[in-house]
Design a protein around this motif. Structure first.
Motif: not given
Length: 69
Positions: A6-10, A61-69
């Motif tokens: 997911i992009p992480f906006p300023q 520039v930012g990103n959040v990494v998520l996991q499912k399963g």
């Protein structure tokens, strides 16, 4: 296993923005894994004899990494 980035906006309030992203996706079963937040310098230019000159700016520039399963 599935992953989602997911992009992480300023933001002026990064903590609330970050928590909001995690909470929003947690209801669908996504779990926080990691994040990345970087700053890049975008050089300005001197213009023509100073006319149209632009200062250097910082691009966030930012990103959040998520996991499912």
């Amino acid at each position: 296993m599935q992953y989602k980035v997911i992009p992480f906006p300023q933001s002026k309030n990064i903590n609330k923005q970050f928590q909001s992203i995690i909470d929003e996706h947690a209801v669908d079963g996504w779990v926080y894994v990691n994040h990345n937040y970087s700053h890049y310098l975008l050089p300005g230019n001197a213009g023509c004899f100073g006319i149209g000159a632009k200062p250097d700016t910082i691009w966030h520039v930012g990103n959040v990494v998520l996991q499912k399963g």
